[in-house]
Motif scaffolding. Structure first.
Motif, PDB file in Angstrom:
ATOM      1  N   THR A 144       0.833  -1.207   0.000  1.00 26.86           N
ATOM      2  CA  THR A 144       0.000   0.000   0.000  1.00 26.86           C
ATOM      3  C   THR A 144       0.864   1.252   0.000  1.00 26.86           C
ATOM      4  O   THR A 144       1.812   1.360   0.786  1.00 26.86           O
ATOM      5  CB  THR A 144      -0.930   0.032   1.227  1.00 26.86           C
ATOM      6  OG1 THR A 144      -0.142  -0.147   2.413  1.00 26.86           O
ATOM      7  CG2 THR A 144      -1.980  -1.065   1.152  1.00 26.86           C
TER       8      THR A 144
ATOM      9  N   SER B  83      -1.555  -1.404  -3.988  1.00 26.99           N
ATOM     10  CA  SER B  83      -2.775  -0.620  -3.813  1.00 26.99           C
ATOM     11  C   SER B  83      -2.377   0.827  -3.510  1.00 26.99           C
ATOM     12  O   SER B  83      -1.700   1.095  -2.514  1.00 26.99           O
ATOM     13  CB  SER B  83      -3.608  -1.188  -2.662  1.00 26.99           C
ATOM     14  OG  SER B  83      -4.712  -0.350  -2.377  1.00 26.99           O
TER      15      SER B  83
ATOM     16  N   LYS C  75      -3.261   4.572  -2.391  1.00 25.96           N
ATOM     17  CA  LYS C  75      -4.221   5.340  -1.611  1.00 25.96           C
ATOM     18  C   LYS C  75      -4.024   6.816  -1.976  1.00 25.96           C
ATOM     19  O   LYS C  75      -3.036   7.433  -1.588  1.00 25.96           O
ATOM     20  CB  LYS C  75      -3.999   5.124  -0.110  1.00 25.96           C
ATOM     21  CG  LYS C  75      -4.107   3.659   0.318  1.00 25.96           C
ATOM     22  CD  LYS C  75      -5.509   3.116   0.106  1.00 25.96           C
ATOM     23  CE  LYS C  75      -5.642   1.701   0.627  1.00 25.96           C
ATOM     24  NZ  LYS C  75      -7.002   1.152   0.427  1.00 25.96           N
TER      25      LYS C  75
END
Length: 567
Positions: free
Chosen positions: A151, A178, A180
């Motif tokens: 992340t 991922s 953000k």
């Protein structure tokens, strides 16, 4: 670089963020910029004054200087500058005709090109200003690296989209990360009413984030001034800078683009705009040489006023200036024609658009155009134009670096392979082979070249490795220690010879391709039989895998006391 302004900014941001929790982080959904900008396409303003956007970046000081020294006026241009760091707003202003120009990184301009395509308009990239060579960084939590990060926090539609995309693309993990996304680049200076809106504050609050993309002053704060975060004064315990653009020096390219309708109708004016910027780039190089001079102090003060709203923040403006590399006339020739570099307009467009489609930041490919300048017509008044035959400036002292590398390998063989290693390119060879022709290994050399150019501040160690089978057989057969040691030494000498030959042939390959590289960046060492992949090899394939030369791309920012770049 963490000067007074950034210290105040950081403390204020920490105070504002402290009222917010991880549950109040304003994460955004990744979507193409073309769906986020709703402005209508209108004709460019016919005012005699052309509004030109700038952003808070050291490279934009050349634009400020061009205005202050009257370089735009000398080219017959009436220009007014306005700062707009919110790229979505900047795109809207360009669409609505308030300005014909767009200022951003190549990633930002590519994202914007899809907005204009949707409105039946094209963008033309006209000028490269700088490369980021230290101003941007990835900060990670303890134990995290490019191979295991899951992340990452970053600003949506900001300068770190293409940076993050390149890093994870190079290790083949872009689709396994991922992202953000947040609306702001850095710590806010206004009350966000309990909302966390930037990647730095999000990293401080959300322990599920493995990494964050940020500007270097924020990276220094998060890591207790570039070491390891203690958890005090806004730092995150255990956090460290994985790498900055000091290493990844050919990823973030800052450019100017212009609407094609304006370009077609005003090509001579756009060319004069570029001429003024090229002249300003030469002027700023001279100004930088005299930091105590009146011109330098005046430029820092004016830039601080525009960037930060306070002329007293001139030290922070100076820090921004130190984080970028101006490319000038010769750099623009290379960037737009591809002459002398693989890190050019075509390459960046291809890799950015491919990555952005995968990340959900673009829906498809866009034919982003360049101005197609006749660069000979831009030479006038420039003293450095055409002097591209000068040798590449060496970053490292080869003898000192080689000695230190060998010392570290001897003391820390196991950790050497992991610590600071960004990428690896392996070449396998036949038994007793010592020659490595460019024709046979062109694919491997090309891969190494592309990484070396992209990570222009990295140290690239070319390691020769030998198979240990001969030594192991001698040990099994009970040969004397003298015989075994002689075999080990022979294997080490042969591995060093192979690494030297690979280095020489690789450099020859680069010259043949017309690519200029810093030869001091490449250090050859021989490992001999010290670190085989298979010990002992049990199959023919394992035996072959042990015979290898490895291009190990090392991040050395954290070890500058040992690997000292030359001035």
């Amino acid at each position: 670089m963490q000067k007074l302004f950034y210290s105040i900014l950081g403390m204020l941001g920490v105070l504002l963020a402290s009222t917010a929790s991880a549950q109040n982080i304003n994460y955004l959904t990744a979507k193409p910029l073309s769906t986020a900008v709703t402005a209508s396409l209108r004709n460019v303003s016919t005012s005699s004054t052309v509004k030109v956007p700038i952003i808070t970046w050291g490279g934009d000081m050349a634009t400020v200087l061009a205005k202050e020294e009257g370089l735009f006026a000398k080219q017959g241009l009436n220009v007014s500058l306005f700062r707009e760091d919110n790229f979505t707003k900047q795109v809207s202003k360009c669409l609505s005709g308030e300005t014909p120009y767009l200022r951003g990184t190549m990633g930002m301009i590519n994202a914007a090109s899809e907005v204009f395509k949707k409105k039946n308009m094209e963008l033309v990239v006209i000028y490269q200003m700088t490369w980021s060579v230290g101003g941007d960084a990835m900060v990670v939590r303890s134990g995290k690296n490019l191979k295991n990060i899951k992340t990452v926090a970053a600003q949506l539609y900001g300068p770190h989209m293409d940076y993050a995309a390149n890093l994870f693309n190079k290790v083949g993990r872009l689709n396994r990360v991922s992202f953000k996304w947040l609306p702001e680049l850095t710590l806010p200076t206004v009350d966000t009413r309990g909302k966390i809106v930037d990647p730095v504050s999000a990293f401080q609050s959300d322990t599920k984030l493995d990494a964050t993309m940020c500007i270097i002053p924020d990276a220094l704060m998060l890591t207790s001034n570039g070491a390891v975060g203690t958890g005090a004064e806004g730092s995150v315990k255990g956090a460290k800078i994985l790498l900055s653009t000091k290493t990844a020096g050919r990823i973030i390219a800052d450019v100017y683009a212009v609407r094609k309708d304006y370009f077609d109708a005003n090509k001579s004016k756009v060319m004069n705009f570029v001429k003024a910027l090229m002249q300003a780039e030469e002027s700023i190089r001279k100004v930088k040489k005299s930091p105590s001079g009146t011109k330098y102090r005046s430029l820092m003060s004016k830039s601080a006023e525009i960037f930060f709203g306070a002329s007293q923040a001139s030290a922070d403006a100076a820090a921004l200036l130190g984080d970028c590399e101006f490319v000038g006339y010769n750099g623009n020739v290379s960037f737009f024609t591809g002459k002398g570099t693989s890190r050019n307009f075509t390459t960046l467009n291809r890799e950015i658009q491919g990555a952005f489609k995968s990340m959900g930041l673009m829906t498809g490919s866009v034919s982003l155009k360049s101005a197609g300048w006749n660069f000979a017509s831009l030479k006038g008044g420039l003293s450095s134009a055409g002097s591209s035959n000068a040798p590449v400036k060496k970053k490292f002292d080869k003898q000192k670096v080689t000695s230190k590398v060998e010392e570290k390998i001897l003391a820390e063989t196991t950790s050497w392979e992991e610590e600071g290693t960004l990428f690896v390119v392996e070449i396998n060879f036949a038994p007793n082979q010592s020659e490595f022709s460019a024709s046979k290994y062109a694919g491997d050399f090309q891969k190494a070249l592309e990484i070396a150019e992209t990570y222009s501040g990295a140290l690239i160690v070319i390691e020769g490795h030998s198979d240990p089978l001969g030594v192991l057989k001698s040990e099994r057969d009970g040969d004397s220690k003298q015989v075994i040691n002689a075999k080990r030494q022979k294997a080490k000498n042969l591995s060093y010879q192979r690494s030297q030959n690979v280095r020489s042939n690789f450099i020859a390959y680069c010259k043949q391709k017309g690519i200029k590289i810093d030869e001091s960046q490449f250090v050859a060492v021989g490992f001999g039989t010290k670190t085989p992949k298979y010990n002992p090899p049990k199959t023919k394939d394992e035996w072959a895998a042990n015979r290898r030369v490895v291009f190990r791309i090392k991040q050395v920012e954290a070890e500058l006391e040992e690997f000292v770049p030359l001035d």
